[in-house]
Design an enzyme around this catalytic site. Structure first.
Site, PDB file in Angstrom:
ATOM      1  CG  ASP A  17      -0.361   0.217   2.533  1.00 29.21           C
ATOM      2  OD1 ASP A  17       0.892   0.293   2.615  1.00 29.21           O
ATOM      3  OD2 ASP A  17      -1.106   0.332   3.524  1.00 29.21           O
ATOM      4  CB  CYS A  51       0.746  -2.452   4.771  1.00 28.44           C
ATOM      5  SG  CYS A  51       0.524  -3.521   6.201  1.00 28.44           S
ATOM      6  CB  THR A  94       2.023  -2.345  11.217  1.00 24.21           C
ATOM      7  OG1 THR A  94       0.785  -2.773  10.615  1.00 24.21           O
ATOM      8  CG2 THR A  94       1.831  -0.997  11.890  1.00 24.21           C
ATOM      9  CG  HIS A 107       9.221 -24.417  12.530  1.00 26.18           C
ATOM     10  ND1 HIS A 107       9.310 -24.164  13.879  1.00 26.18           N
ATOM     11  CD2 HIS A 107      10.347 -25.109  12.213  1.00 26.18           C
ATOM     12  CE1 HIS A 107      10.444 -24.674  14.355  1.00 26.18           C
ATOM     13  NE2 HIS A 107      11.088 -25.243  13.360  1.00 26.18           N
ATOM     14  CG  HIS A 133       7.491 -28.264  11.343  1.00 25.73           C
ATOM     15  ND1 HIS A 133       7.152 -27.663  12.534  1.00 25.73           N
ATOM     16  CD2 HIS A 133       8.812 -28.575  11.435  1.00 25.73           C
ATOM     17  CE1 HIS A 133       8.231 -27.596  13.301  1.00 25.73           C
ATOM     18  NE2 HIS A 133       9.241 -28.146  12.668  1.00 25.73           N
TER      19      HIS A 133
HETATM   20  C1  RB5 Z   1      -1.822   2.883   6.442  1.00 26.14           C
HETATM   21  O1  RB5 Z   1      -1.809   4.107   7.076  1.00 26.14           O
HETATM   22  C2  RB5 Z   1      -1.615   1.767   7.451  1.00 26.14           C
HETATM   23  O2  RB5 Z   1      -2.740   1.642   8.257  1.00 26.14           O
HETATM   24  C3  RB5 Z   1      -1.303   0.462   6.736  1.00 26.14           C
HETATM   25  O3  RB5 Z   1      -0.200   0.623   5.944  1.00 26.14           O
HETATM   26  C4  RB5 Z   1      -1.000  -0.732   7.621  1.00 26.14           C
HETATM   27  O4  RB5 Z   1      -0.042  -0.428   8.591  1.00 26.14           O
HETATM   28  C5  RB5 Z   1      -2.159  -1.452   8.156  1.00 26.14           C
HETATM   29  O5  RB5 Z   1      -2.045  -2.469   8.837  1.00 26.14           O
END
Ligand code: RB5
Length: 142
Positions: A7, A64, A66, A97, A132
């Site tokens: 993203d 993304c 996080t 695993h 596994h």
């Molecule tokens: C975008 O701002 C953020 O929410 C997205 O990149 C991600 O971290 C969502 O889990």
């Protein structure tokens, strides 16, 4: 084939990763996003999944902010085993695993150097099978 998806929060790292693969003469398929304009990560996890599942040898790399949103969405498909990795050890174990077929990275918390070392570990480590295997098989029957 390596499938890249991100993203807006993962865009910068995705471009760096793409450049790394290009330098290594490794072909990638980039399903987007293609800029830092705000988008919704579920759309790109879904697009990545569709491509990954075209061939059992395919590996996805999704990014993304996080890595959490991409992981949640990617894993809604029972044939996808997506692992959010922040260390090379996680990448090693996700392959050994969990037979992970998608590596998820946290774009806002992972440097390019770290990401490349995590990717190298992920791509060079094989699934151990054995005990596994039965657990991994149960994952698609949730
Ligand atoms: C975008 O701002 C953020 O929410 C997205 O990149 C991600 O971290 C969502 O889990």
């Amino acid at each position: 084939m390596i499938i890249l998806a991100c993203d807006h929060a993962g865009y910068e790292l995705k471009e760096q990763i793409k450049a790394f693969f290009h330098k290594e003469n490794i072909t990638t398929i980039d399903v987007g996003t293609y800029s830092t304009e705000r988008v919704d990560y579920p759309d790109f996890a879904k697009a990545g999944n569709l491509k990954v599942l075209e061939n059992p040898n395919n590996i996805g790399i999704y990014i993304c902010g996080t890595g959490i949103g991409m992981s949640i969405m990617a894993n809604r498909n029972p044939k996808i085993r997506a692992a959010l990795c922040t260390t090379t050890k996680f990448a090693e174990l996700a392959r050994k695993h969990n037979d992970a077929n998608v590596l998820v990275l946290a774009g806002r918390f992972t440097s390019k150097t770290k990401a490349i070392s995590i990717i190298k570990e992920f791509l060079t480590t094989k699934f151990e099978g054995g005990r596994h295997l039965k657990r991994v098989r149960k994952l698609s029957r949730a």
